[in-house]
Design a protein around this motif. Structure first.
Motif, mmCIF file in Angstrom:
data_model
loop_
_atom_site.group_PDB
_atom_site.id
_atom_site.type_symbol
_atom_site.label_atom_id
_atom_site.label_comp_id
_atom_site.label_asym_id
_atom_site.label_seq_id
_atom_site.Cartn_x
_atom_site.Cartn_y
_atom_site.Cartn_z
ATOM 1 N N GLY A 24 0.666 -1.350 0.126
ATOM 2 C CA GLY A 24 -0.038 -0.062 0.223
ATOM 3 C C GLY A 24 1.066 1.177 -0.019
ATOM 4 N N SER A 25 1.711 1.170 0.721
ATOM 5 C CA SER A 25 2.813 2.495 1.032
ATOM 6 C C SER A 25 3.384 2.498 -0.573
ATOM 7 N N LEU A 26 3.899 1.600 -1.029
ATOM 8 C CA LEU A 26 4.541 1.578 -2.575
ATOM 9 C C LEU A 26 3.800 2.381 -3.448
ATOM 10 N N ILE A 27 2.460 1.678 -3.634
ATOM 11 C CA ILE A 27 1.457 2.162 -4.658
ATOM 12 C C ILE A 27 1.355 3.837 -4.237
ATOM 13 N N GLU A 28 1.133 4.308 -2.865
ATOM 14 C CA GLU A 28 1.049 5.541 -2.621
ATOM 15 C C GLU A 28 2.087 6.813 -2.757
ATOM 16 N N LYS A 29 3.166 6.322 -2.586
ATOM 17 C CA LYS A 29 4.517 6.926 -2.301
ATOM 18 C C LYS A 29 5.514 6.619 -3.257
ATOM 19 N N GLY A 30 5.348 5.345 -3.959
ATOM 20 C CA GLY A 30 6.743 5.252 -4.890
ATOM 21 C C GLY A 30 6.649 5.966 -6.270
ATOM 22 N N GLN A 31 7.553 6.346 -6.708
ATOM 23 C CA GLN A 31 7.765 6.866 -8.049
ATOM 24 C C GLN A 31 7.333 5.906 -9.001
ATOM 25 N N ASP A 32 7.218 6.619 -10.393
ATOM 26 C CA ASP A 32 6.552 5.728 -11.264
ATOM 27 C C ASP A 32 7.384 4.602 -11.741
ATOM 28 N N LEU A 35 7.152 1.180 -9.537
ATOM 29 C CA LEU A 35 5.808 0.586 -9.776
ATOM 30 C C LEU A 35 5.905 -0.313 -11.141
ATOM 31 N N ASN A 36 6.814 -0.016 -11.729
ATOM 32 C CA ASN A 36 7.065 -1.041 -13.120
ATOM 33 C C ASN A 36 7.881 -1.967 -13.105
ATOM 34 N N ARG A 37 7.345 -3.363 -13.291
ATOM 35 C CA ARG A 37 8.111 -4.221 -13.304
ATOM 36 C C ARG A 37 9.114 -4.565 -12.048
ATOM 37 N N ILE A 38 8.321 -4.450 -10.930
ATOM 38 C CA ILE A 38 8.862 -4.665 -9.604
ATOM 39 C C ILE A 38 9.537 -6.016 -9.437
#
Length: 469
Positions: A24-32, A35-38
């Protein structure tokens, strides 16, 4: 409550709560780009969360629609993504070609197929959902190179300043002319969208005469070629005949480039995900097509069988025997999952499981014996005797009886080795005992393996096996 919030509510019930919070924190605060090919192994290391719990959490999240799962075929040379598949069913076993490395590959699922996760556009829209809008270097970073290539800001500075002679963004249907000075080094003109490349072998005496070279980019992957030229000026004509933007770069293929692309991080491979219990439970219908055969160069198989189960039913009665067998299965399956393995199938009172590493299989086998001894102690009997066999080697991942299974001589040998056991001893083969991590376990546990030659049914030659008494 939005759909996303509802999905997170479900995720917190099915996945480890700490992993769900981190997602949830990654989706909310992560850079684009985060969130791609994590890369889940990278995510696990950065968050300090258990790898298996992270993998399970993201699989649950993908099943809920929070992430899109992709199977990316990688070039073992440069780490580029040669093809990206939304499902394992579209994966081919051969016919993958890397223009940058001028090499073709057969896609084994050991290290060549990366499993990565991208946030769903329904949850959060990122640049990679529209890759043809990404800036030049972000396209390379997010779309061409895999999550295993260890490119940080320092690496990118070296790539753009020391390795790259020229780069350009070329819209569909347009041409460009680049005027360059060729150094006395090997040069690659590479374009990642169409996977096109041309090599310039710069050699000989420098010249002041302007040399000419033309490249056309289209959806037909032209064979990679090499042109010999001399150090000096070149007029490079680039013609984009495709219907998408292309991103050609002119690179010096020297030590700096090789060093940059040689830095790798561990990745979540298809082999590992196929031997993950959560994946097998959640994605039963999304495994292989009936006619697919995916090569795995090394996998460890563990077979168990309950000795004398028919006599057990006669001795204690159906109901008591059923409870005993159920308790035995519960213990075995729990141990397999906790040792990073997955149950392929159960056959009667037997279990077939896979492990990525032989030491995990051996640890599972030792714990299974201890678990059976404890169950027997609790009941004051010696009814539960499990025969165990381990073998490691190459195999094929296939679909059999509407489920993902494995085929090959390695599987046959593992099943036959299990049949050698007559009591609580375990039998393992030379490839298993030869693994350094297995040797460390044997030394730590003060185990004294007994070497012997055995004739296995259906196997022509006798095999050296080791009894773990």
């Amino acid at each position: 409550m939005s759909d996303t919030q509802a999905h997170f509510s479900v995720l917190k019930q099915t996945a480890d709560p700490a992993v769900a919070d981190a997602i949830g924190s990654l989706i909310e605060k992560g850079q684009d780009r985060d969130l791609n090919r994590i890369n889940l192994l990278d995510f696990s290391r950065n968050t300090g969360l258990d790898e298996e719990k992270v993998i399970s959490g993201f699989l649950h999240a993908a099943r809920l629609g929070l992430f899109d799962l992709s199977w990316n075929v990688l070039c073992p040379g440069c780490g580029g993504v040669l093809d990206a598949h939304a499902t394992l069913k579209s994966l081919r076993h051969d016919d993958y070609h890397c223009a940058m490395c001028a090499a073709g590959y057969e896609a084994s699922v050991d290290e060549m197929v990366e499993v990565a996760f991208t946030v769903s556009p329904r949850v959060r829209r990122i640049g990679a959902h529209d890759p043809h809008t990404l800036p030049f270097w972000e396209y390379y970073r997010q779309m061409f190179w895999s999550s295993g290539v260890d490119l940080n800001e320092e690496s990118f500075a070296t790539l753009t300043e020391e390795v790259t002679l020229e780069s350009i963004e070329l819209p569909p249907g347009e041409k460009a002319v680049l005027s360059l000075q060729l150094p006395n080094q090997f040069i690659i003109v590479f374009e990642p969208v169409t996977h096109s490349a041309h090599f310039i072998d710069v050699q000989g005496e420098p010249t002041r005469e302007r040399q000419q070279l033309s490249m056309v980019f289209n959806k037909v992957h032209a064979p990679t070629g090499t042109t010999v030229m001399r150090p000096g000026p070149i007029r490079l004509t680039l013609d984009n005949q495709s219907d998408v933007r292309v991103l050609p770069g002119v690179w010096i293929a020297g030590d700096a480039l090789h060093e940059l692309l040689g830095k790798r991080k561990p990745i979540l491979t298809a082999k590992r995900i196929l031997s993950n219990q959560t994946f097998r439970d959640l994605y039963k219908a999304d495994n292989l097509n009936i006619d697919q055969r995916l090569k795995i160069t090394s996998l460890t198989f563990l077979f168990t069988d309950l000795k004398g189960s028919t006599a057990l039913y006669e001795r204690v009665g159906d109901l008591a025997a059923f409870d005993l067998v159920r308790a035995h299965f519960h213990a075995l399956l729990e141990i397999i999952a906790s040792e990073k393995g997955a149950v392929v199938k159960t056959i009667g009172d037997a279990v077939m499981a896979t492990f990525i590493r032989p030491e995990h299989a051996l640890s599972a086998g030792l714990r299974m014996r201890a678990a059976m001894q404890e169950l027997n102690r609790q009941r004051g009997t010696e009814d539960l005797v499990v025969k165990i066999g381990l073998h490691e080697g190459p195999c094929l991942a296939v679909m059999l009886n509407e489920r993902q299974d494995y085929f090959g001589q390695t599987v046959n040998v593992a099943a036959r080795v299990q049949s050698l056991s007559t009591n609580q001893e375990m039998h393992i083969t030379q490839p298993v005992i030869g693994a350094p991590e297995v040797a460390a376990i044997i030394e730590r546990e003060a185990i004294k393996p007994i070497r012997k030659e055995a004739a296995l049914r259906g196997i022509a030659d006798k095999m050296v096996v080791y009894e773990i008494p």
